[in-house]
Design a protein around this motif. Sequence first.
Motif, PDB file in Angstrom:
ATOM      1  N   GLU A  95       0.817  -1.404   0.181  1.00  0.00           N
ATOM      2  CA  GLU A  95       0.339   0.164  -0.483  1.00  0.00           C
ATOM      3  C   GLU A  95       0.843   1.366   0.210  1.00  0.00           C
ATOM      4  O   GLU A  95       0.062   1.868  -0.464  1.00  0.00           O
ATOM      5  N   GLU A  96       1.965   1.415   1.065  1.00  0.00           N
ATOM      6  CA  GLU A  96       3.068   2.185   1.082  1.00  0.00           C
ATOM      7  C   GLU A  96       4.245   2.806   0.005  1.00  0.00           C
ATOM      8  O   GLU A  96       3.428   3.628  -0.557  1.00  0.00           O
ATOM      9  N   THR A  97       4.134   1.766  -1.268  1.00  0.00           N
ATOM     10  CA  THR A  97       4.845   2.090  -2.040  1.00  0.00           C
ATOM     11  C   THR A  97       4.124   1.917  -3.866  1.00  0.00           C
ATOM     12  O   THR A  97       4.835   2.186  -4.793  1.00  0.00           O
ATOM     13  N   GLY A  98       3.363   0.953  -3.731  1.00  0.00           N
ATOM     14  CA  GLY A  98       1.885   0.528  -4.719  1.00  0.00           C
ATOM     15  C   GLY A  98       2.004  -0.340  -5.575  1.00  0.00           C
ATOM     16  O   GLY A  98       2.238  -0.129  -7.019  1.00  0.00           O
ATOM     17  N   GLU A  99       3.955  -0.816  -5.041  1.00  0.00           N
ATOM     18  CA  GLU A  99       3.964  -2.037  -5.825  1.00  0.00           C
ATOM     19  C   GLU A  99       3.742  -3.286  -5.453  1.00  0.00           C
ATOM     20  O   GLU A  99       3.166  -3.638  -4.206  1.00  0.00           O
ATOM     21  N   LEU A 100       4.444  -4.306  -5.884  1.00  0.00           N
ATOM     22  CA  LEU A 100       4.534  -5.650  -5.577  1.00  0.00           C
ATOM     23  C   LEU A 100       4.797  -6.275  -4.428  1.00  0.00           C
ATOM     24  O   LEU A 100       6.861  -6.076  -4.200  1.00  0.00           O
ATOM     25  N   ALA A 101       5.001  -6.527  -3.078  1.00  0.00           N
ATOM     26  CA  ALA A 101       5.164  -7.180  -2.410  1.00  0.00           C
ATOM     27  C   ALA A 101       5.406  -8.234  -1.683  1.00  0.00           C
ATOM     28  O   ALA A 101       3.895  -8.414  -2.007  1.00  0.00           O
ATOM     29  N   LEU A 102       5.652  -9.145  -1.577  1.00  0.00           N
ATOM     30  CA  LEU A 102       6.118 -10.690  -1.297  1.00  0.00           C
ATOM     31  C   LEU A 102       6.952 -10.826   0.042  1.00  0.00           C
ATOM     32  O   LEU A 102       7.736 -10.519   0.992  1.00  0.00           O
ATOM     33  N   PHE A 103       6.463 -11.971   0.738  1.00  0.00           N
ATOM     34  CA  PHE A 103       7.108 -12.898   1.904  1.00  0.00           C
ATOM     35  C   PHE A 103       7.102 -13.961   1.297  1.00  0.00           C
ATOM     36  O   PHE A 103       6.251 -14.789   0.955  1.00  0.00           O
ATOM     37  N   THR A 104       8.001 -14.871   1.595  1.00  0.00           N
ATOM     38  CA  THR A 104       8.960 -15.890   1.293  1.00  0.00           C
ATOM     39  C   THR A 104       9.898 -16.559   2.101  1.00  0.00           C
ATOM     40  O   THR A 104      10.669 -15.860   2.764  1.00  0.00           O
ATOM     41  N   VAL A 105       9.878 -18.464   2.167  1.00  0.00           N
ATOM     42  CA  VAL A 105      10.387 -18.334   2.853  1.00  0.00           C
ATOM     43  C   VAL A 105      10.964 -19.647   2.430  1.00  0.00           C
ATOM     44  O   VAL A 105      11.224 -19.681   0.988  1.00  0.00           O
ATOM     45  N   GLU A 106      11.945 -20.631   2.783  1.00  0.00           N
ATOM     46  CA  GLU A 106      12.993 -21.523   1.734  1.00  0.00           C
ATOM     47  C   GLU A 106      12.263 -22.997   2.192  1.00  0.00           C
ATOM     48  O   GLU A 106      12.222 -22.731   3.548  1.00  0.00           O
ATOM     49  N   GLU A 107      11.752 -23.823   1.374  1.00  0.00           N
ATOM     50  CA  GLU A 107      11.921 -25.098   1.917  1.00  0.00           C
ATOM     51  C   GLU A 107      12.676 -25.910   0.351  1.00  0.00           C
ATOM     52  O   GLU A 107      12.072 -25.639  -0.607  1.00  0.00           O
ATOM     53  N   ASP A 108      13.180 -26.792   1.193  1.00  0.00           N
ATOM     54  CA  ASP A 108      14.054 -28.202   0.122  1.00  0.00           C
ATOM     55  C   ASP A 108      15.364 -27.578  -0.732  1.00  0.00           C
ATOM     56  O   ASP A 108      15.311 -27.508  -1.926  1.00  0.00           O
ATOM     57  N   GLY A 109      14.971 -25.866  -0.222  1.00  0.00           N
ATOM     58  CA  GLY A 109      16.616 -25.142  -0.777  1.00  0.00           C
ATOM     59  C   GLY A 109      15.924 -24.120  -2.119  1.00  0.00           C
ATOM     60  O   GLY A 109      16.841 -23.706  -2.880  1.00  0.00           O
ATOM     61  N   GLN A 110      14.492 -24.465  -1.591  1.00  0.00           N
ATOM     62  CA  GLN A 110      14.001 -23.580  -3.105  1.00  0.00           C
ATOM     63  C   GLN A 110      13.220 -22.049  -2.215  1.00  0.00           C
ATOM     64  O   GLN A 110      13.465 -22.353  -0.546  1.00  0.00           O
ATOM     65  N   GLY A 111      12.920 -21.078  -2.822  1.00  0.00           N
ATOM     66  CA  GLY A 111      12.031 -19.961  -2.122  1.00  0.00           C
ATOM     67  C   GLY A 111      10.505 -20.441  -2.371  1.00  0.00           C
ATOM     68  O   GLY A 111      10.182 -20.361  -3.254  1.00  0.00           O
ATOM     69  N   VAL A 112       9.529 -19.851  -1.327  1.00  0.00           N
ATOM     70  CA  VAL A 112       8.363 -20.712  -1.728  1.00  0.00           C
ATOM     71  C   VAL A 112       7.360 -19.596  -1.196  1.00  0.00           C
ATOM     72  O   VAL A 112       7.670 -18.921  -0.215  1.00  0.00           O
ATOM     73  N   CYS A 113       6.775 -18.699  -2.148  1.00  0.00           N
ATOM     74  CA  CYS A 113       5.791 -17.444  -1.946  1.00  0.00           C
ATOM     75  C   CYS A 113       4.948 -17.724  -0.748  1.00  0.00           C
ATOM     76  O   CYS A 113       3.906 -18.968  -1.315  1.00  0.00           O
ATOM     77  N   LEU A 114       4.889 -17.175   0.715  1.00  0.00           N
ATOM     78  CA  LEU A 114       3.496 -17.282   1.236  1.00  0.00           C
ATOM     79  C   LEU A 114       2.914 -16.596   1.244  1.00  0.00           C
ATOM     80  O   LEU A 114       1.382 -16.591   1.506  1.00  0.00           O
ATOM     81  N   HIS A 115       3.348 -15.502   0.362  1.00  0.00           N
ATOM     82  CA  HIS A 115       2.146 -14.253   0.371  1.00  0.00           C
ATOM     83  C   HIS A 115       2.484 -12.636  -0.561  1.00  0.00           C
ATOM     84  O   HIS A 115       3.304 -12.555  -0.273  1.00  0.00           O
ATOM     85  N   THR A 116       1.281 -12.849  -1.027  1.00  0.00           N
ATOM     86  CA  THR A 116       1.926 -11.357  -1.957  1.00  0.00           C
ATOM     87  C   THR A 116       0.532 -10.643  -1.581  1.00  0.00           C
ATOM     88  O   THR A 116      -0.610 -10.448  -1.310  1.00  0.00           O
ATOM     89  N   ALA A 117       1.195  -8.937  -2.040  1.00  0.00           N
ATOM     90  CA  ALA A 117       0.585  -7.823  -1.842  1.00  0.00           C
ATOM     91  C   ALA A 117       0.773  -7.106  -3.365  1.00  0.00           C
ATOM     92  O   ALA A 117       1.750  -6.745  -3.426  1.00  0.00           O
ATOM     93  N   ASP A 118      -0.664  -6.775  -3.842  1.00  0.00           N
ATOM     94  CA  ASP A 118      -0.466  -5.513  -5.026  1.00  0.00           C
ATOM     95  C   ASP A 118      -0.706  -4.448  -4.570  1.00  0.00           C
ATOM     96  O   ASP A 118      -1.996  -4.042  -3.829  1.00  0.00           O
TER      97      ASP A 118
END
Length: 253
Positions: A95-118
Amino acid sequence: MTEAKNPVQAVQRSLGIVDILRDGDGATVTEIADEIGVTKGTAHCHLATLEENGYVIKEDGEYVLGLRFLDLAHYAKDRIDVSDLATTEVDKLAEETGELALFTVEEDGQGVCLHTADGEEAVQTEIYVGYRNELYHTAVGKAMLAFMPPEKRDRIIEETEFEAKTSRTITDEATLREELEQIREDGAAYNHGETIQGLVGAGAPIRDQDGTLYGAISIIGPERRLDEERLKNEIPEMIQQAVNIIEINLTSL
């Protein structure tokens, strides 16, 4: 990804069917049988079992994934202690930046996106909740690599198959390690169009007082809006403020 020493073929086939239905947004028995290399009868047996348990349903002659997966997805996401805290702060960042924001965690050597906000001007990407990506070419991925235990980092890097997603992608271990060292000094990681040409981002890790890594958050946008000045100063500062709030609240969990 970890490989099973003695994989069960029937389970592999069922999981393969799930992947086919996800990737193709549904499929017929014939299409599935051809894809996994079995008879229509075998494919139907797998589908009938999945259907009986609510994992697939049949619509207009095609099988599609059932909503039972939503229950599993919510359970898997809720295992992440910091998920609710990160979701709130990621929404604020978008909301503050007007851009795409993400929350990501690591699982088995990869990044897994758990939340996105537009945000209002957010670019449209293929990133969705559950989306997986390699760590070496994203801001959140490099942020997590930089601050995870050295032994785990070494294993992931050694198993990484470097690929040039764009002309700016890091494609060798030495360069990646050098950048990770800089990230540990700065506390922030960057993606200078390394995943998608013209799309840049910044990210920072979420850790508790003991240094345990919980994941990372990032802001992504087009290079024309997130110029070098904004990307290296304003955006990391906003991300770090969000991370600080999450980390303070982690103590009460």
